[in-house]
Design a protein around this motif. Structure first.
Motif, mmCIF file in Angstrom:
data_model
loop_
_atom_site.group_PDB
_atom_site.id
_atom_site.type_symbol
_atom_site.label_atom_id
_atom_site.label_comp_id
_atom_site.label_asym_id
_atom_site.label_seq_id
_atom_site.Cartn_x
_atom_site.Cartn_y
_atom_site.Cartn_z
ATOM 1 N N TYR A 1 -24.628 -10.769 -34.364
ATOM 2 C CA TYR A 1 -24.941 -11.701 -32.880
ATOM 3 C C TYR A 1 -26.471 -11.978 -33.190
ATOM 4 O O TYR A 1 -27.365 -11.146 -33.209
ATOM 5 C CB TYR A 1 -24.837 -10.894 -31.608
ATOM 6 C CG TYR A 1 -24.965 -11.481 -30.458
ATOM 7 C CD1 TYR A 1 -23.982 -12.109 -29.764
ATOM 8 C CD2 TYR A 1 -26.144 -11.812 -29.658
ATOM 9 C CE1 TYR A 1 -24.142 -12.871 -28.474
ATOM 10 C CE2 TYR A 1 -26.401 -12.606 -28.666
ATOM 11 C CZ TYR A 1 -25.419 -13.040 -28.074
ATOM 12 O OH TYR A 1 -25.644 -13.741 -26.877
ATOM 13 N N GLU B 1 -17.229 -6.993 -28.510
ATOM 14 C CA GLU B 1 -15.961 -6.555 -28.161
ATOM 15 C C GLU B 1 -14.955 -7.286 -28.763
ATOM 16 O O GLU B 1 -13.993 -6.748 -28.846
ATOM 17 C CB GLU B 1 -15.947 -6.397 -26.540
ATOM 18 C CG GLU B 1 -16.606 -5.185 -25.921
ATOM 19 C CD GLU B 1 -16.479 -5.314 -24.311
ATOM 20 O OE1 GLU B 1 -15.786 -6.050 -23.621
ATOM 21 O OE2 GLU B 1 -17.208 -4.304 -23.752
ATOM 22 N N GLU C 1 -28.061 -12.520 -22.357
ATOM 23 C CA GLU C 1 -27.549 -11.555 -21.467
ATOM 24 C C GLU C 1 -26.744 -10.631 -22.218
ATOM 25 O O GLU C 1 -25.941 -10.991 -22.986
ATOM 26 C CB GLU C 1 -26.734 -12.389 -20.394
ATOM 27 C CG GLU C 1 -27.504 -13.280 -19.347
ATOM 28 C CD GLU C 1 -26.656 -14.202 -18.506
ATOM 29 O OE1 GLU C 1 -25.473 -13.621 -18.502
ATOM 30 O OE2 GLU C 1 -27.224 -15.028 -18.093
ATOM 31 N N THR C 2 -26.915 -9.212 -21.709
ATOM 32 C CA THR C 2 -26.126 -8.135 -22.350
ATOM 33 C C THR C 2 -24.587 -8.497 -22.316
ATOM 34 O O THR C 2 -24.122 -8.122 -23.212
ATOM 35 C CB THR C 2 -26.668 -6.969 -21.624
ATOM 36 O OG1 THR C 2 -27.996 -6.758 -21.602
ATOM 37 C CG2 THR C 2 -26.014 -5.613 -22.214
ATOM 38 N N ASN C 3 -24.251 -8.856 -21.292
ATOM 39 C CA ASN C 3 -22.738 -9.003 -21.176
ATOM 40 C C ASN C 3 -22.131 -10.140 -22.063
ATOM 41 O O ASN C 3 -20.999 -9.817 -22.589
ATOM 42 C CB ASN C 3 -22.308 -9.764 -19.577
ATOM 43 C CG ASN C 3 -22.229 -8.795 -18.673
ATOM 44 O OD1 ASN C 3 -22.444 -7.407 -18.938
ATOM 45 N ND2 ASN C 3 -22.283 -9.229 -17.364
ATOM 46 N N ASN C 4 -22.909 -11.047 -22.504
ATOM 47 C CA ASN C 4 -22.412 -12.117 -23.643
ATOM 48 C C ASN C 4 -22.382 -11.180 -25.049
ATOM 49 O O ASN C 4 -21.740 -11.516 -25.574
ATOM 50 C CB ASN C 4 -23.354 -13.099 -23.545
ATOM 51 C CG ASN C 4 -23.014 -14.345 -22.312
ATOM 52 O OD1 ASN C 4 -21.928 -14.485 -22.114
ATOM 53 N ND2 ASN C 4 -24.241 -14.682 -21.763
ATOM 54 N N LEU D 1 -22.289 -8.057 -25.401
ATOM 55 C CA LEU D 1 -21.181 -7.077 -25.416
ATOM 56 C C LEU D 1 -19.723 -7.761 -25.625
ATOM 57 O O LEU D 1 -18.775 -7.159 -26.456
ATOM 58 C CB LEU D 1 -21.160 -6.245 -24.122
ATOM 59 C CG LEU D 1 -22.370 -5.199 -23.866
ATOM 60 C CD1 LEU D 1 -22.151 -4.686 -22.760
ATOM 61 C CD2 LEU D 1 -22.390 -4.189 -25.143
ATOM 62 N N ASN D 2 -19.637 -8.798 -24.988
ATOM 63 C CA ASN D 2 -18.398 -9.511 -25.054
ATOM 64 C C ASN D 2 -18.065 -9.952 -26.546
ATOM 65 O O ASN D 2 -16.826 -10.123 -27.102
ATOM 66 C CB ASN D 2 -18.190 -11.098 -24.386
ATOM 67 C CG ASN D 2 -18.117 -10.418 -22.634
ATOM 68 O OD1 ASN D 2 -17.821 -9.480 -22.247
ATOM 69 N ND2 ASN D 2 -18.561 -11.338 -21.750
#
Length: 176
Positions: free
Chosen positions: A119, A113, A104-107, A109-110
């Motif tokens: 990754y 960040e 998932e993109t959020n993971n 990005l997290n």
């Protein structure tokens, strides 16, 4: 003296996996075994941790060059482990590559960040993983050499070449 140091810097030793120790952090035994087998075959030194807490303990007693860190683990997840590593000046310099089955993109990005250097999603391609590891270890090695060169240059700039004692410039800067 400084010229000799620059000459030495130009002749960095070729990359040798045997000089690096990689910490594999994964709560799944099969994943750890696979990664350690791949890294051992490539010539890297390896150690492992089965949890984030164990990884934090391991880096206190072992000089680690790079960490392959699973993002999703029980108790303390990979991002929390990473943040704790970066808060400690003794471990903040260790590059961390997150490994996870979560795409998932959020993971992603997290992780970036938080400051991850890379990754990789599972299942991974072995040549790609090894290439990323080599790149980040080579970058770390180059950064370490540059830091040594900078410290050497500061020392050279502050001392008299003939006597080895503090020079005029360093005496004037002493009180600043």
């Amino acid at each position: 003296m400084f010229t000799n140091y620059l000459r030495k810097m130009k002749t960095l030793h070729p990359f040798n996996p045997e000089k690096f120790l990689i910490l594999v952090v994964d709560d799944m035994r099969i994943n750890r075994q696979l990664l350690i087998e791949i890294l051992d075959t490539a010539g890297y030194g390896t150690t492992f941790a089965i949890s984030g807490k164990q990884a934090l303990e391991r880096v206190k007693v072992t000089e680690i060059d790079l960490i392959l860190l699973d993002l999703m683990m029980p108790e303390i997840n990979g991002i929390e482990v990473y943040k704790l590593l970066k808060e400690d000046e003794n471990t903040a310099h260790i590059p961390v590559i997150f490994l996870t089955a979560v795409t998932e993109t959020n993971n992603v990005l997290n992780a970036f960040e938080a400051g991850a250097v890379d990754y990789v999603t599972k299942p991974f391609r072995t040549p790609e993983l090894l290439a990323r590891i080599k790149i980040h270890l080579d970058l770390k090695r180059t950064k370490d050499e540059l830091e040594k060169a900078y410290e050497q240059m500061k020392r050279i700039a502050a001392t008299d070449e003939l006597t080895g004692i503090a020079n005029r410039r360093s005496i004037f800067n002493f009180g600043k």
